[in-house]
Motif scaffolding. Structure first.
Motif, PDB file in Angstrom:
ATOM      1  N   LEU A 514       0.793  -1.225   0.000  1.00  0.00           N
ATOM      2  CA  LEU A 514       0.000   0.000   0.000  1.00  0.00           C
ATOM      3  C   LEU A 514       0.826   1.275   0.000  1.00  0.00           C
ATOM      4  O   LEU A 514       0.385   2.305  -0.516  1.00  0.00           O
ATOM      5  CB  LEU A 514      -0.921   0.020   1.228  1.00  0.00           C
ATOM      6  N   GLY A 515       1.994   1.239   0.578  1.00  0.00           N
ATOM      7  CA  GLY A 515       2.737   2.465   0.829  1.00  0.00           C
ATOM      8  C   GLY A 515       2.332   3.054   2.167  1.00  0.00           C
ATOM      9  O   GLY A 515       1.278   2.744   2.718  1.00  0.00           O
ATOM     10  N   HIS A 516       3.182   3.933   2.695  1.00  0.00           N
ATOM     11  CA  HIS A 516       2.989   4.434   4.052  1.00  0.00           C
ATOM     12  C   HIS A 516       1.714   5.242   4.206  1.00  0.00           C
ATOM     13  O   HIS A 516       0.977   5.079   5.187  1.00  0.00           O
ATOM     14  CB  HIS A 516       4.193   5.278   4.472  1.00  0.00           C
ATOM     15  N   ASP A 517       1.419   6.120   3.273  1.00  0.00           N
ATOM     16  CA  ASP A 517       0.272   7.006   3.433  1.00  0.00           C
ATOM     17  C   ASP A 517      -1.038   6.221   3.452  1.00  0.00           C
ATOM     18  O   ASP A 517      -1.874   6.409   4.344  1.00  0.00           O
ATOM     19  CB  ASP A 517       0.236   8.043   2.310  1.00  0.00           C
ATOM     20  N   ARG A 518      -1.230   5.331   2.502  1.00  0.00           N
ATOM     21  CA  ARG A 518      -2.493   4.593   2.431  1.00  0.00           C
ATOM     22  C   ARG A 518      -2.635   3.617   3.596  1.00  0.00           C
ATOM     23  O   ARG A 518      -3.717   3.465   4.171  1.00  0.00           O
ATOM     24  CB  ARG A 518      -2.597   3.852   1.098  1.00  0.00           C
ATOM     25  N   PHE A 519      -1.536   2.950   3.962  1.00  0.00           N
ATOM     26  CA  PHE A 519      -1.620   2.036   5.096  1.00  0.00           C
ATOM     27  C   PHE A 519      -1.927   2.797   6.373  1.00  0.00           C
ATOM     28  O   PHE A 519      -2.816   2.398   7.143  1.00  0.00           O
ATOM     29  CB  PHE A 519      -0.318   1.256   5.267  1.00  0.00           C
ATOM     30  N   ASP A 520      -1.175   3.863   6.633  1.00  0.00           N
ATOM     31  CA  ASP A 520      -1.353   4.599   7.881  1.00  0.00           C
ATOM     32  C   ASP A 520      -2.767   5.151   7.993  1.00  0.00           C
ATOM     33  O   ASP A 520      -3.378   5.112   9.073  1.00  0.00           O
ATOM     34  CB  ASP A 520      -0.335   5.732   7.985  1.00  0.00           C
ATOM     35  N   TYR A 521      -3.303   5.666   6.888  1.00  0.00           N
ATOM     36  CA  TYR A 521      -4.669   6.192   6.925  1.00  0.00           C
ATOM     37  C   TYR A 521      -5.659   5.095   7.278  1.00  0.00           C
ATOM     38  O   TYR A 521      -6.527   5.266   8.151  1.00  0.00           O
ATOM     39  CB  TYR A 521      -5.047   6.810   5.578  1.00  0.00           C
ATOM     40  N   ALA A 522      -5.542   3.933   6.643  1.00  0.00           N
ATOM     41  CA  ALA A 522      -6.475   2.834   6.895  1.00  0.00           C
ATOM     42  C   ALA A 522      -6.320   2.286   8.307  1.00  0.00           C
ATOM     43  O   ALA A 522      -7.313   2.013   8.999  1.00  0.00           O
ATOM     44  CB  ALA A 522      -6.264   1.729   5.861  1.00  0.00           C
ATOM     45  N   PHE A 523      -5.075   2.122   8.750  1.00  0.00           N
ATOM     46  CA  PHE A 523      -4.819   1.562  10.080  1.00  0.00           C
ATOM     47  C   PHE A 523      -5.318   2.513  11.170  1.00  0.00           C
ATOM     48  O   PHE A 523      -5.961   2.094  12.140  1.00  0.00           O
ATOM     49  CB  PHE A 523      -3.324   1.299  10.232  1.00  0.00           C
ATOM     50  N   HIS A 524      -5.050   3.797  11.022  1.00  0.00           N
ATOM     51  CA  HIS A 524      -5.526   4.775  12.004  1.00  0.00           C
ATOM     52  C   HIS A 524      -7.048   4.835  12.012  1.00  0.00           C
ATOM     53  O   HIS A 524      -7.669   4.976  13.073  1.00  0.00           O
ATOM     54  CB  HIS A 524      -4.948   6.157  11.689  1.00  0.00           C
ATOM     55  N   ASN A 525      -7.644   4.732  10.828  1.00  0.00           N
ATOM     56  CA  ASN A 525      -9.098   4.749  10.739  1.00  0.00           C
ATOM     57  C   ASN A 525      -9.697   3.565  11.506  1.00  0.00           C
ATOM     58  O   ASN A 525     -10.689   3.706  12.232  1.00  0.00           O
ATOM     59  CB  ASN A 525      -9.525   4.701   9.275  1.00  0.00           C
ATOM     60  N   TYR A 526      -9.071   2.396  11.356  1.00  0.00           N
ATOM     61  CA  TYR A 526      -9.524   1.205  12.091  1.00  0.00           C
ATOM     62  C   TYR A 526      -9.435   1.434  13.605  1.00  0.00           C
ATOM     63  O   TYR A 526     -10.373   1.134  14.350  1.00  0.00           O
ATOM     64  CB  TYR A 526      -8.675   0.004  11.679  1.00  0.00           C
ATOM     65  N   ILE A 527      -8.322   1.988  14.074  1.00  0.00           N
ATOM     66  CA  ILE A 527      -8.155   2.234  15.506  1.00  0.00           C
ATOM     67  C   ILE A 527      -9.209   3.216  16.011  1.00  0.00           C
ATOM     68  O   ILE A 527      -9.845   2.991  17.058  1.00  0.00           O
ATOM     69  CB  ILE A 527      -6.735   2.759  15.796  1.00  0.00           C
ATOM     70  N   GLN A 528      -9.411   4.313  15.281  1.00  0.00           N
ATOM     71  CA  GLN A 528     -10.383   5.317  15.709  1.00  0.00           C
ATOM     72  C   GLN A 528     -11.792   4.743  15.753  1.00  0.00           C
ATOM     73  O   GLN A 528     -12.555   4.999  16.693  1.00  0.00           O
ATOM     74  CB  GLN A 528     -10.342   6.517  14.744  1.00  0.00           C
ATOM     75  N   GLN A 529     -12.148   3.956  14.744  1.00  0.00           N
ATOM     76  CA  GLN A 529     -13.504   3.417  14.666  1.00  0.00           C
ATOM     77  C   GLN A 529     -13.788   2.400  15.764  1.00  0.00           C
ATOM     78  O   GLN A 529     -14.914   2.296  16.248  1.00  0.00           O
ATOM     79  CB  GLN A 529     -13.739   2.769  13.297  1.00  0.00           C
ATOM     80  N   TRP A 530     -12.763   1.644  16.179  1.00  0.00           N
ATOM     81  CA  TRP A 530     -12.988   0.541  17.105  1.00  0.00           C
ATOM     82  C   TRP A 530     -12.426   0.791  18.500  1.00  0.00           C
ATOM     83  O   TRP A 530     -12.375  -0.123  19.326  1.00  0.00           O
ATOM     84  CB  TRP A 530     -12.431  -0.757  16.516  1.00  0.00           C
ATOM     85  N   ALA A 531     -12.023   2.015  18.789  1.00  0.00           N
ATOM     86  CA  ALA A 531     -11.556   2.325  20.146  1.00  0.00           C
ATOM     87  C   ALA A 531     -12.689   2.103  21.140  1.00  0.00           C
ATOM     88  O   ALA A 531     -13.808   2.565  20.952  1.00  0.00           O
ATOM     89  CB  ALA A 531     -11.075   3.768  20.215  1.00  0.00           C
ATOM     90  N   MET A 532     -12.381   1.340  22.205  1.00  0.00           N
ATOM     91  CA  MET A 532     -13.323   1.003  23.264  1.00  0.00           C
ATOM     92  C   MET A 532     -14.492   0.160  22.756  1.00  0.00           C
ATOM     93  O   MET A 532     -15.567   0.159  23.354  1.00  0.00           O
ATOM     94  CB  MET A 532     -13.849   2.268  23.968  1.00  0.00           C
ATOM     95  N   LYS A 533     -14.259  -0.557  21.677  1.00  0.00           N
ATOM     96  CA  LYS A 533     -15.282  -1.443  21.117  1.00  0.00           C
ATOM     97  C   LYS A 533     -14.668  -2.819  20.867  1.00  0.00           C
ATOM     98  O   LYS A 533     -13.501  -3.057  21.171  1.00  0.00           O
ATOM     99  CB  LYS A 533     -15.859  -0.855  19.828  1.00  0.00           C
ATOM    100  N   HIS A 534     -15.458  -3.726  20.260  1.00  0.00           N
ATOM    101  CA  HIS A 534     -15.057  -5.118  20.107  1.00  0.00           C
ATOM    102  C   HIS A 534     -14.992  -5.515  18.621  1.00  0.00           C
ATOM    103  O   HIS A 534     -15.945  -6.072  18.075  1.00  0.00           O
ATOM    104  CB  HIS A 534     -16.047  -6.038  20.818  1.00  0.00           C
ATOM    105  N   PRO A 535     -13.857  -5.268  17.946  1.00  0.00           N
ATOM    106  CA  PRO A 535     -13.745  -5.692  16.544  1.00  0.00           C
ATOM    107  C   PRO A 535     -13.419  -7.176  16.416  1.00  0.00           C
ATOM    108  O   PRO A 535     -12.788  -7.772  17.293  1.00  0.00           O
ATOM    109  CB  PRO A 535     -12.588  -4.844  16.021  1.00  0.00           C
TER     110      PRO A 535
END
Length: 660
Positions: A514-535
């Motif tokens: 993916l490259g750094h920009d696309r990976f980091d955006y997707a990974f951070h988005n996953y963390i933000q969406q599932w913080a304090m939740k159960h993925p």
């Protein structure tokens, strides 16, 4: 017209035959186990997109999870024969699900240490890292269980099965926000070696008690499994609901207690000097001593006239709490600076045997820097404090507190501290099910640890020459179980792959696919969406696919569900019409079942060097691929994966030198 159509069809079919013959010839040039239909075939995930869990990998508009708020009172009873915990836990449980509940399930993790537990029964004769053998006094003694619902209380005879307890209700707990209270009185003996997660260890000035899995706690009821009741058996860790914790720990007055969350009554349990030093530490980026080595065990370091002291802590929106107590503790602390401007505190508690600038004297420095690095890079640490404790556990994590082995030094201590506090992001913030999917916490955490090590103190412990992909290429040749294997079913030699194989997968996604920009955006988005939740794993897979804009199912399938290997090879280099100046034809072969994009470094005899990037889609139709390179002179060398990013199991066929 008919003749022309027939002739065109004949030519088209003839071309297909020639193409198939050419493809077969390319594929059979070298032996290969690769089957493109298997790798790129369709996947049907066991979970489909719903209003609870979106097909895009986010929580849906009707996502729900239940909640457990705890009030706990516990006493540490230290005697010459034994040391026990006596406790009372009051659980206020909220059922946010759409289902009525006829019964509740609680975890009784201390029952692992009963001699007849499943964990003890499944421990090898020669033991393992967790060495669950049980002991005669091991396990919970449940005294009473009381339920209060709609203002009425009644006593329940619980049904205890190994490390689970079922509470059968007189009337169903209602859906969509109904509440119930469960009170449990209990006690247990503290094991000496609590499966490398807790326990007690003796030092010159007294025992260090690391206390975890210390109260009956709710099992998770979710939209995927209903009640999650897999038993605690040693290797598989935990899956917990979020809630607020209000807990009181009573110990002999000569002990120091550190715990998850914020100390509520420092004036009652500390001296005025210690309170002042804590205040100084909250304003200092350098480590400040709260209890110095020479003060350990001295009467003036404890409040006068008390036989016992009760330490009161609170922690909000957490999935667990833990604590430690000892007469032997040196205690130090420093300020933590969060990206928002908020301030916190990092602390360490350790015996004199662990002191020194080459050892635990730098623990708080390591902890503080790790918290700041992860907060800036991924998600701001949501609590106010964290503490690192030296004791019997090699390395174990809980929200706001970590246990690390007391004799670690320098880089080994840094690695343990940054790994264990890293778990406060996975799974304490992103609350995955460790009991079933160990790679979602250990692997993700190992991935972020490497960046913390690179950033800490100008790379003090970072070794750029270390190639995790190459180490993984050797390990994959003997790996027997895929990452989706539950921990208790994973081979005892293989569970380390949860850490390293997952981390390498994320490295490859970030650096190669993916490259750094696309990976980091997707990974951070996953963390933000599932913080304090159960993925679930499928939420992660979909979140990455959608936010990065790639169908990565070929990677998820091969890397997480199988033990396939990767082996890319260069099989031929030739020239158009035999003339280098007309271009070179380079053939690559995928010899094993895994696929990855291909990076090819080409060095010509005229000194020109270039890297060509080929996408993973070259493998969609078969195992062999030939591409034209616009050479201007003869080629001296062709090399695959020049940056050593891939775990290729046979690096010898990655380099091709025409004519040699």
């Amino acid at each position: 017209m008919r003749y022309i159509k027939f002739n065109s069809l004949f030519l088209f079919l003839a071309a297909i035959v020639l193409l198939e013959q050419n493809t077969r010839a390319q594929t059979t040039t070298d032996s290969t186990r690769y089957d493109h239909k298997e790798t790129f075939g369709p996947i049907t995930w066991p979970l489909t997109g719903t209003e609870v869990r979106s097909a895009s990998g986010q929580p849906g508009p009707k996502y729900w999870q239940n909640r457990a708020d705890y009030k706990i009172k516990a006493t540490l009873n230290e005697t010459t024969q034994d040391t026990t915990i006596t406790g009372e836990v009051v659980i206020n449980y909220t059922n946010n699900s759409p289902d009525k509940l006829d019964y509740l399930w609680l975890q009784l993790d201390q029952n692992l240490f009963s001699p007849d537990s499943r964990g003890a029964a499944t421990t090898p004769l020669d033991g393992d890292r967790f060495d669950v053998k049980g002991f005669n006094r091991g396990g919970y003694h449940i005294k009473t269980v009381t339920v209060t619902y709609n203002g009425k209380s009644y006593t329940v005879a619980p049904v205890i099965t190994d490390a689970r307890m079922q509470v059968r209700l007189n009337a169903p707990l209602g859906a969509k926000g109904d509440k119930i209270e469960v009170k449990v009185n209990y006690d247990f003996s503290i094991p000496f070696y609590g499966a490398d997660r807790m326990g007690r260890k003796k030092f010159k000035k007294g025992y260090v008690y690391e206390i975890a899995q210390w109260y009956p706690r709710m099992c998770v009821y979710d939209d995927v499994e209903g009640w999650n009741t897999l038993p605690y058996m040693g290797l598989g860790e935990f899956y917990c609901e979020y809630g607020d914790f209000d807990y009181y720990i009573t110990t002999p007055a000569d002990m120091i207690v550190v715990g998850s969350g914020d100390l509520q009554n420092p004036a009652e349990v500390l001296t005025t000097t210690q309170v002042a030093r804590l205040k100084e530490a909250r304003e200092s980026d350098k480590t400040v001593m709260i209890v110095k080595e020479g003060e350990v065990g001295e009467k003036e370091t404890r409040p006068a006239g008390a036989g016992n002291l009760t330490w009161h802590f609170k922690m909000s929106n957490s999935r667990d709490v833990s604590w430690a107590a000892s007469k032997a503790f040196i205690w130090d602390a420093a300020r933590v600076n969060f990206p928002s401007g908020r301030k916190g505190i990092a602390m360490s508690a350790y015996p004199a045997e662990s002191a020194g600038n080459d050892s635990w004297g730098r623990s708080t420095e390591y902890l503080k820097n790790s918290m700041e690095i992860y907060s800036k890079a991924y998600y701001e640490y949501p609590w106010n404090s964290a503490v690192s404790v030296a004791g019997v556990a090699l390395g174990m994590e809980y929200p706001g507190i970590i246990f690390c082995l007391n004799n670690l030094k320098n880089g080994r201590l840094w690695g343990d501290v940054t790994h264990e506090i890293g778990h406060n992001w996975f799974p304490m913030i992103v609350g995955s099910n460790e009991r079933k999917y160990m790679w979602m916490d250990e692997g993700f955490n190992t991935f972020i640890n490497q960046y913390a090590t690179e950033m800490f103190n100008k790379g003090e412990y970072y070794n750029a020459a270390t190639r995790p992909a190459k180490a993984m290429s050797r390990a994959m040749q003997r790996m027997a179980d895929p990452l989706m294997t539950p921990p208790e079913a994973m081979g005892l030699r293989d569970y380390g792959y949860y850490y390293s194989k997952t981390s390498v997968a994320l490295d490859m996604l970030r650096n190669v696919v993916l490259g750094h920009d696309r990976f980091d955006y997707a990974f951070h988005n996953y963390i933000q969406q599932w913080a304090m939740k159960h993925p679930t794993p499928y939420d992660f897979f979909r979140a990455m696919n959608n936010a990065a804009g790639e169908d990565l199912n070929w990677l998820w399938k091969g890397w997480f569900f199988t033990t396939w290997k990767l082996d890319q090879a260069i099989t031929n280099v030739s020239y158009v019409d035999g003339k280098p100046e007309k271009g070179a034809l380079i053939t690559v072969l995928n010899k094993e079942k895994l696929v990855m994009p291909v990076d090819v470094k080409i060095t010509q005899s005229n000194g020109k060097t270039e890297i060509i990037h080929l996408p993973v889609e070259i493998w969609q139709r078969g195992a062999s691929w030939t591409f034209k390179y616009p050479s201007t002179s003869t080629i001296d060398e062709v090399m695959l994966d020049p940056d050593n990013q891939l775990p290729d199991v046979d690096p010898k066929n990655n380099t091709f030198k025409p004519g040699k």
